[in-house]
Design a protein around this motif. Sequence first.
Motif, PDB file in Angstrom:
ATOM      1  N   ASP A 230       0.799  -1.219   0.000  1.00 18.98           N
ATOM      2  CA  ASP A 230       0.000   0.000   0.000  1.00 18.98           C
ATOM      3  C   ASP A 230       0.836   1.274   0.000  1.00 18.98           C
ATOM      4  OD1 ASP A 230      -2.237  -1.603   0.108  1.00 18.98           O
ATOM      5  OD2 ASP A 230      -2.314  -1.591   2.283  1.00 18.98           O
ATOM      6  N   SER A 231       2.139   1.168  -0.225  1.00 16.33           N
ATOM      7  CA  SER A 231       2.980   2.370  -0.229  1.00 16.33           C
ATOM      8  C   SER A 231       2.648   3.243  -1.441  1.00 16.33           C
ATOM      9  CB  SER A 231       4.461   1.987  -0.249  1.00 16.33           C
ATOM     10  OG  SER A 231       4.771   1.227  -1.399  1.00 16.33           O
ATOM     11  N   SER A 232       2.786   4.556  -1.270  1.00 15.99           N
ATOM     12  CA  SER A 232       2.538   5.476  -2.376  1.00 15.99           C
ATOM     13  C   SER A 232       3.591   5.303  -3.462  1.00 15.99           C
ATOM     14  CB  SER A 232       2.521   6.914  -1.864  1.00 15.99           C
ATOM     15  OG  SER A 232       3.726   7.229  -1.194  1.00 15.99           O
ATOM     16  N   PHE A 233       3.351   5.886  -4.638  1.00 11.25           N
ATOM     17  CA  PHE A 233       4.226   5.610  -5.774  1.00 11.25           C
ATOM     18  C   PHE A 233       4.239   6.781  -6.745  1.00 11.25           C
ATOM     19  CE2 PHE A 233      -0.017   3.973  -6.676  1.00 11.25           C
ATOM     20  CZ  PHE A 233      -0.308   4.592  -7.892  1.00 11.25           C
ATOM     21  N   PHE A 234       5.278   6.809  -7.570  1.00  9.87           N
ATOM     22  CA  PHE A 234       5.348   7.672  -8.747  1.00  9.87           C
ATOM     23  C   PHE A 234       5.179   6.777  -9.972  1.00  9.87           C
ATOM     24  CE2 PHE A 234       7.648  10.019  -5.513  1.00  9.87           C
ATOM     25  CZ  PHE A 234       7.168  11.305  -5.672  1.00  9.87           C
ATOM     26  N   ASN A 235       4.292   7.162 -10.851  1.00  8.62           N
ATOM     27  CA  ASN A 235       3.971   6.363 -12.028  1.00  8.62           C
ATOM     28  C   ASN A 235       4.471   7.069 -13.290  1.00  8.62           C
ATOM     29  OD1 ASN A 235       2.844   4.554 -13.877  1.00  8.62           O
ATOM     30  ND2 ASN A 235       0.844   5.551 -13.815  1.00  8.62           N
ATOM     31  N   ILE A 236       5.412   6.442 -13.992  1.00  9.85           N
ATOM     32  CA  ILE A 236       5.907   6.943 -15.275  1.00  9.85           C
ATOM     33  C   ILE A 236       5.326   6.034 -16.356  1.00  9.85           C
ATOM     34  CG2 ILE A 236       7.950   7.467 -16.666  1.00  9.85           C
ATOM     35  CD1 ILE A 236       9.528   7.591 -14.038  1.00  9.85           C
ATOM     36  N   SER A 237       4.498   6.597 -17.244  1.00  7.63           N
ATOM     37  CA  SER A 237       3.767   5.717 -18.150  1.00  7.63           C
ATOM     38  C   SER A 237       3.515   6.364 -19.500  1.00  7.63           C
ATOM     39  CB  SER A 237       2.425   5.320 -17.521  1.00  7.63           C
ATOM     40  OG  SER A 237       1.592   6.453 -17.378  1.00  7.63           O
ATOM     41  N   LEU A 238       3.252   5.523 -20.478  1.00  2.43           N
ATOM     42  CA  LEU A 238       2.727   5.914 -21.783  1.00  2.43           C
ATOM     43  C   LEU A 238       1.259   5.534 -21.808  1.00  2.43           C
ATOM     44  CD1 LEU A 238       5.603   4.691 -24.138  1.00  2.43           C
ATOM     45  CD2 LEU A 238       5.109   7.048 -23.428  1.00  2.43           C
TER      46      LEU A 238
ATOM     47  N   MET B 245      -4.747   9.121 -29.669  1.00  2.00           N
ATOM     48  CA  MET B 245      -4.007  10.054 -28.815  1.00  2.00           C
ATOM     49  C   MET B 245      -3.015   9.279 -27.965  1.00  2.00           C
ATOM     50  SD  MET B 245      -5.603  12.776 -26.074  1.00  2.00           S
ATOM     51  CE  MET B 245      -4.586  13.880 -25.110  1.00  2.00           C
ATOM     52  N   LYS B 246      -1.803   9.788 -27.861  1.00  2.00           N
ATOM     53  CA  LYS B 246      -0.765   9.149 -27.044  1.00  2.00           C
ATOM     54  C   LYS B 246      -0.105  10.210 -26.172  1.00  2.00           C
ATOM     55  CE  LYS B 246       0.250   5.560 -30.460  1.00  2.00           C
ATOM     56  NZ  LYS B 246      -0.428   4.484 -29.722  1.00  2.00           N
ATOM     57  N   THR B 247       0.111   9.875 -24.884  1.00  2.00           N
ATOM     58  CA  THR B 247       0.745  10.806 -23.957  1.00  2.00           C
ATOM     59  C   THR B 247       1.830  10.091 -23.157  1.00  2.00           C
ATOM     60  OG1 THR B 247      -0.770  10.361 -22.115  1.00  2.00           O
ATOM     61  CG2 THR B 247      -1.412  12.078 -23.699  1.00  2.00           C
ATOM     62  N   ALA B 248       2.770  10.898 -22.640  1.00  7.05           N
ATOM     63  CA  ALA B 248       3.748  10.443 -21.650  1.00  7.05           C
ATOM     64  C   ALA B 248       3.404  11.154 -20.353  1.00  7.05           C
ATOM     65  CB  ALA B 248       5.169  10.772 -22.092  1.00  7.05           C
ATOM     66  N   ALA B 249       3.211  10.397 -19.271  1.00 12.27           N
ATOM     67  CA  ALA B 249       2.698  10.977 -18.038  1.00 12.27           C
ATOM     68  C   ALA B 249       3.578  10.653 -16.845  1.00 12.27           C
ATOM     69  CB  ALA B 249       1.268  10.487 -17.772  1.00 12.27           C
TER      70      ALA B 249
END
Length: 289
Positions: free
Chosen positions: A213-221, A229-233
């Motif tokens: 349940d730890s928080s996270f940073f999400n790097i995604s396409l 439509m395509k994004t990098a987030a």
Amino acid sequence: MSQPWSTNLSQTRSISPQHAFFVEKVMDKRESSFIQLDPDAQVILQFYDRSIAKLENASGVTLFLRAVEVKAGTQLELSMDFYFQGQFVYEFVRSKELLNSNDLGNALADLLSQAVLEFDASDVAVALFKLRSPTEELDRVKAMSNNGDSYELDTDEEEESRDVSALGYQIGGITLIGFDYEFRVSDLFGIHAGIGFAGYTAGVKIHTGKYKDSSFFNISLKDGGFGMMKTAALEYGGRLVGRNTGDFGFHGQVGLANVLFIDRELEQDLFGGEGVPPVLLSVGIGVSW
């Protein structure tokens, strides 16, 4: 009425837990006692200080002393709760037959030793300190004597999975509703992929802790409309799980996205003549387990 039995608990035992922990505090939480017992919480803590060798990088546990009672005139009962980092983790309730009033000190020392050793042998200690696998723990418990029925471990037990499944809005891509699955590859890293109506996603999550349940940073396409439509987030997110809901709970993430590609007609529909902004708000909300 209290019996005139007492002990100063001058005994010492050689207690050697397999996990690196020591008794940091003893809190007296007794509501009543059927014996006049000399040792208070501090005396019991001193017993553990004498009996347990403090290892380097060992973690401290706190004991709540619930009861020390002589029942039926011949049975000494000890009840204690174990707390780790402020959370209840283990309950110990055992009794030992007394030969006479002079045996009280030895009986109490034996029960205090048994409490620590049974906690050390429990699956709770394995989960907290993670120094042995469940199979290794089972072998060690089988070799212990006088452990009674205090500990049971399924030989098929495996370490609890930290993988996460999520379902919701803007989950699994730029979607109205989608599904995403994260495979936890280490304490801090996970890889995930998802699909929904209508789009898909893939990326890496960097966790702030080793827990599920730890928080996270999400790097995604992220894809919307399967090629429209395509994004990098980059998003920050976490899970909120209730105490009585098991693994099921709220899932949320929010951040910024850069548009890598967008269909011209979709761009016109979404942004009109102003064109695509440099960054967009990227969100995801739903449930996970």
